[in-house]
Design an enzyme around this catalytic site. Structure first.
Site, mmCIF file in Angstrom:
data_model
loop_
_atom_site.group_PDB
_atom_site.id
_atom_site.type_symbol
_atom_site.label_atom_id
_atom_site.label_comp_id
_atom_site.label_asym_id
_atom_site.label_seq_id
_atom_site.Cartn_x
_atom_site.Cartn_y
_atom_site.Cartn_z
ATOM 1 N N GLU A 1 24.452 53.432 44.629
ATOM 2 C CA GLU A 1 23.799 54.735 44.447
ATOM 3 C C GLU A 1 22.630 54.609 43.484
ATOM 4 O O GLU A 1 22.686 55.046 42.338
ATOM 5 C CB GLU A 1 24.840 55.764 43.997
ATOM 6 C CG GLU A 1 25.917 55.920 45.057
ATOM 7 C CD GLU A 1 26.855 57.102 44.839
ATOM 8 O OE1 GLU A 1 26.486 58.033 44.103
ATOM 9 O OE2 GLU A 1 27.959 57.067 45.409
ATOM 10 N N HIS B 1 40.839 65.524 51.665
ATOM 11 C CA HIS B 1 40.093 64.712 50.695
ATOM 12 C C HIS B 1 41.037 63.794 49.941
ATOM 13 O O HIS B 1 42.076 64.233 49.452
ATOM 14 C CB HIS B 1 39.353 65.625 49.701
ATOM 15 C CG HIS B 1 38.485 64.867 48.746
ATOM 16 N ND1 HIS B 1 38.567 65.019 47.384
ATOM 17 C CD2 HIS B 1 37.524 63.939 48.964
ATOM 18 C CE1 HIS B 1 37.671 64.222 46.802
ATOM 19 N NE2 HIS B 1 37.035 63.553 47.739
ATOM 20 N N HIS B 2 40.673 62.513 49.884
ATOM 21 C CA HIS B 2 41.442 61.531 49.119
ATOM 22 C C HIS B 2 40.525 60.818 48.139
ATOM 23 O O HIS B 2 39.934 59.784 48.468
ATOM 24 C CB HIS B 2 42.070 60.481 50.058
ATOM 25 C CG HIS B 2 43.188 61.011 50.891
ATOM 26 N ND1 HIS B 2 43.631 60.355 52.016
ATOM 27 C CD2 HIS B 2 43.962 62.117 50.771
ATOM 28 C CE1 HIS B 2 44.643 61.046 52.557
ATOM 29 N NE2 HIS B 2 44.849 62.122 51.820
ATOM 30 N N HIS C 1 33.294 57.894 51.020
ATOM 31 C CA HIS C 1 32.307 57.909 49.932
ATOM 32 C C HIS C 1 32.516 56.696 49.044
ATOM 33 O O HIS C 1 33.607 56.162 48.949
ATOM 34 C CB HIS C 1 32.384 59.210 49.140
ATOM 35 C CG HIS C 1 31.526 60.273 49.757
ATOM 36 N ND1 HIS C 1 30.599 60.990 49.062
ATOM 37 C CD2 HIS C 1 31.441 60.681 51.044
ATOM 38 C CE1 HIS C 1 29.983 61.814 49.890
ATOM 39 N NE2 HIS C 1 30.484 61.662 51.097
ATOM 40 N N GLU C 2 31.417 56.227 48.457
ATOM 41 C CA GLU C 2 31.398 54.953 47.723
ATOM 42 C C GLU C 2 32.004 53.845 48.614
ATOM 43 O O GLU C 2 32.940 53.147 48.230
ATOM 44 C CB GLU C 2 32.160 55.051 46.388
ATOM 45 C CG GLU C 2 31.582 56.026 45.405
ATOM 46 C CD GLU C 2 31.976 57.473 45.651
ATOM 47 O OE1 GLU C 2 31.129 58.352 45.502
ATOM 48 O OE2 GLU C 2 33.144 57.727 46.028
ATOM 49 N N GLU D 1 29.043 57.419 52.760
ATOM 50 C CA GLU D 1 27.986 57.708 51.797
ATOM 51 C C GLU D 1 27.170 56.419 51.635
ATOM 52 O O GLU D 1 26.341 56.117 52.468
ATOM 53 C CB GLU D 1 28.609 58.216 50.496
ATOM 54 C CG GLU D 1 27.619 58.817 49.533
ATOM 55 C CD GLU D 1 28.270 59.102 48.187
ATOM 56 O OE1 GLU D 1 29.155 58.342 47.772
ATOM 57 O OE2 GLU D 1 27.877 60.080 47.528
ATOM 58 N N GLU E 1 24.022 64.868 46.053
ATOM 59 C CA GLU E 1 24.830 65.287 44.903
ATOM 60 C C GLU E 1 24.174 64.947 43.571
ATOM 61 O O GLU E 1 24.415 65.619 42.572
ATOM 62 C CB GLU E 1 26.224 64.653 44.975
ATOM 63 C CG GLU E 1 26.210 63.144 44.887
ATOM 64 C CD GLU E 1 27.592 62.525 45.121
ATOM 65 O OE1 GLU E 1 28.433 63.164 45.766
ATOM 66 O OE2 GLU E 1 27.814 61.404 44.653
HETATM 67 C C1 NOJ Z 1 31.811 61.311 44.452
HETATM 68 C C2 NOJ Z 1 31.531 61.779 45.843
HETATM 69 O O1 NOJ Z 1 30.293 61.254 46.314
HETATM 70 C C3 NOJ Z 1 31.522 63.299 45.828
HETATM 71 O O2 NOJ Z 1 31.141 63.783 47.096
HETATM 72 C C4 NOJ Z 1 32.873 63.808 45.396
HETATM 73 O O3 NOJ Z 1 32.800 65.207 45.287
HETATM 74 C C5 NOJ Z 1 33.265 63.233 44.040
HETATM 75 N N1 NOJ Z 1 33.115 61.809 44.033
HETATM 76 C C6 NOJ Z 1 34.698 63.569 43.674
HETATM 77 O O4 NOJ Z 1 35.571 62.940 44.562
HETATM 78 CA CA CA Z 2 29.098 59.257 45.515
#
Ligand code: NOJ
Ligand code: CA
Length: 690
Positions: A172, A388-389, A456-457, A475, A481
């Site tokens: 990122e 969501h996890h 994500h990540e 992501e 964000e």
């Molecule tokens: C980073 C993620 O990119 C974001 O979308 C998420 O809300 C937060 N972590 C918390 O999990």
């Molecule tokens: Ca992120």
């Protein structure tokens, strides 16, 4: 999935490794249109070298190939045992994508090599009209340890590059834009302000560049299974990239033979749009492994999400701040989604563990989140909950619960989950072999529970969504964000992404913010290092774009799931502009990148997969730009109604970001639209067949 395959085997029988043939001279293989040429030879030291030209320009100068394993090294003292060539041509239909049909047409050359110990490796080259790819196949049987890979990409000239440093933890970052000779990963780390948690890992892929002759190149990898992720070590004097496998241990990967490494990919074209339009990374992956894909649905989704990043509410149910994922709050989002025809509602902060220091429980909802009632309420309104996890990089905790967690969602009828890996993984890094296996496990095991995955990540995308199309998006870049936090993104970030990160696969950027200039009391404190608030300082936060630019993101950024990321109250203030998001599809029959320059601007047109309608998006960096867009991609002799959402006369990312104008006109294939993009601006056009 229908696959119409025509395979023309063009040459030579594969000869066994131990039946040696006489000397082979330099070899070459071309793309089907003859414009990409790859040559291969073994030099007098028995080292394997390849080189690539495109339309007469030397792209990759002679570059070494090599892989080091517990069965021996394959880098010198080798001989060619056999060479086999063939042609392959198929058209396949993805479950979702940038196209309804994808052509996979290449010429292949397999060079069988033997080292001085008699061990064998095949190097397979595939030449497409939009580039070249290569991989190693270790032959034999039993277990083998991969110790190192040394594939070089020796750039023939000093190209202008769009790159970011590799990291063991993170992707990122803002992109750097420099000549290849100016790449200095340490300076990038400093400018990213994240020196402390970045290790020296060369350059991350996908790295894009423009050659002196005006051709475009992108280096990356495809089909990453059972192997570490790749970064590229870079020697700025030699202009030479070399593969660097992630992971600190001597053994980078233990594999069962025979084993093929991921593909090393070189996309090349004379238009910048080749990078956007290329399907090479997908084509290098195996066909769909799932028989039933009817449960995999592209969609737009809203989320109990942005308000937490703005710090209006919070993930934890700790009593200090309002908890976000309450039954009542989620119902409001479900209502908003149902009113506007959006299919999903992501809910973060729903499960126990946010306050427990990385020990999430994936089957225990917070007491104020009635998951069964919410599933019922959503279903009644034709909307689904998205799970969501977050793991906070405690991967062992997630691995231990994954089967139960996925079964739990399956029982509830939850069809999608967003995962997350914020933070450092103890004693490991995010992209080593174990983590690649972990990410791939979420996808394969997710499929067993009819669960679509948005990571994500993540590890960078390598096209495995062709094989497992329940891997919807990921992501893997600095998403929107970051604008909720004090750092934000550089103004040239958005027009860089379509030519870099998004070339590797769908990306969950989370577009569609309408409240683009905000003042936030809690964020004020977050903006100062010690948490204090300086009353004299202007804590205005910008999202570095105009509202028209935000609409255009639904076209210029590709993902089969797109978030409608802002708060319902902010959308209600601009309901006329929200119409574009209600209309824009997420699944496409065709994609054309009409114009652009990496990091400056991009204009892309896409045709809806389920109608004759087209959508066009354009975005620019901080520069105001005038652009003429020819609609010659429309069907001839047909009238369409275009709705143009453009920047208003006062618009600018840091002046009047929400100044926009909406215009309705009739157009046809002879129409050319003259449009102005404000600084940080853009335009979005829906073109509906009448
Ligand atoms: C980073 C993620 O990119 C974001 O979308 C998420 O809300 C937060 N972590 C918390 O999990
Ligand atoms: Ca992120």
């Amino acid at each position: 999935m229908n696959r119409i395959a025509t395979i023309v085997a063009a040459m030579v029988m594969l000869v066994g490794c131990n039946s040696l043939k006489s000397e082979f001279g330099a070899q070459s293989v071309t793309s089907p249109d003859g414009r990409v040429v790859l040559s291969f030879e073994l030099n007098s030291e028995g080292e394997a070298l390849y080189a690539v030209t495109f339309a007469g320009e030397e792209i990759i100068a002679p570059s070494h190939l090599g892989i080091e394993t517990s069965r021996g090294e394959f880098d010198e003292d080798m001989r060619i045992v056999d060479i086999k060539t063939s042609t392959f041509n198929e058209t396949w239909e993805p479950v979702w994508g940038q196209y309804a049909k994808i052509e996979n047409h290449y010429n292949e050359m397999v060079v069988a090599l033997q080292n001085e110990n008699g061990e064998c490796v095949d190097v397979t080259f595939r030449l497409f009209n939009d580039g070249a790819a290569l991989r190693y196949t270790l032959r034999g049987e039993g277990v083998c340890d991969i110790l190192n890979e040394e594939t070089e990409f020796r750039m023939a000239r000093d190209c202008f590059a769009h790159w970011m440093a590799g990291s063991d933890d993170d992707a990122e970052f803002n992109y750097m834009h420099t000549p290849l000779s100016g790449i200095n990963t340490q300076s990038m780390h400093k400018s990213a302000g994240r020196v402390q948690d970045i290790l020296e890992c060369g350059v991350a892929t996908l790295v894009a560049m423009k050659t002196p002759a005006g051709n475009y190149i992108a280096l990356h990898e495809a089909a990453l299974w059972s192997y570490p992720g790749m970064a590229l070590d870079f020697d700025a004097e030699e202009l030479c990239f070399t593969t660097e496998l992630s992971g600190d241990s001597e053994v980078k990967s233990r594999v069962e033979l025979p084993f093929s490494t991921p593909w090393r990919t070189i996309i090349v074209g004379d238009r910048v749009g080749t990078l956007v339009e290329s399907s090479m990374v997908l084509n290098l992956n195996e066909p769909c492994a799932l028989e039933d894909t009817s449960w995999i649905k592209p969609m737009k989704y809203v989320g109990v999400w942005w308000e937490m990043h703005l710090k209006e509410s919070i993930w934890d149910m700790d009593g200090k701040y309002p908890h976000c994922a309450t039954t009542a709050n989620v119902k409001q989002y479900i209502d908003f989604a149902a009113e506007n025809g959006f299919d999903g509602v992501l809910v973060e902060g729903w499960n126990e563990g946010w306050g427990w220091g990385e020990r999430f429980d994936y089957t225990r909802p917070y007491p104020d989140f009635d998951i069964e009632e919410l599933c019922r309420y959503a279903e009644e309104r034709g909307v689904e909950l998205i799970g969501h996890h977050e793991t906070y990089a405690n991967v062992d905790n997630y691995d231990a619960q994954m089967t139960n967690a996925y079964a739990y969602y399956e029982t509830l009828g939850v069809n999608s989950v967003k995962t997350g890996y914020v933070g450092n993984i103890n004693g490991r890094n995010h992209y080593d072999r174990e983590m690649v296996d972990h990410y791939n496990r979420t996808v394969v095991e997710g499929a067993q529970h009819k669960l679509c995955i948005d990571i994500h990540e993540p590890i960078h995308s390598t096209g495995i969504c062709r094989t497992y199309p329940n891997l919807m998006s990921a992501e893997g870049m600095r998403g929107q964000e970051w604008h909720a936090w004090n750092a934000g993104n550089c103004i040239d970030h958005n027009p860089t992404l379509p030519f870099t990160r998004n070339v590797a696969g769908p990306m969950d950027f989370t577009p569609g913010i309408f409240d683009l200039r905000y003042h936030n009391t809690i964020n004020k404190a977050a903006a100062t290092a010690d948490g204090s608030v300086n009353a004299d300082y202007d804590y205005t936060f910008f999202v570095n774009s105009t509202l028209a630019h935000q609409l255009a993101q639904y076209v210029v950024f590709y993902s089969p799931i797109q978030m409608v990321a802002d708060l319902p109250k902010n959308y209600r203030e601009h309901d006329d502009a929200l119409q574009f998001i209600r209309d824009v599809p997420v699944d496409w029959a065709d994609t054309r990148c009409l114009a652009g320059e990496i990091g400056d601007y991009v204009v892309t047109a896409r045709k809806d997969k389920h109608s004759d309608n087209w959508y066009v998006g354009g975005i620019t960096d901080g520069e105001r730009r005038n652009i003429s867009v020819s609609l010659n991609f429309l069907d001839a002799n047909r009238i369409y109604e275009a709705t143009i959402y453009r920047d208003g006369t006062r618009a600018g990312w840091n002046t009047h970001p929400t100044d926009y104008a909406i215009e309705h006109i009739n157009v046809d294939s002879t129409t050319t639209l003259d449009l102005t993009m404000a600084p940080g601006g853009g335009f979005a056009i829906s073109i509906k067949a009448i």
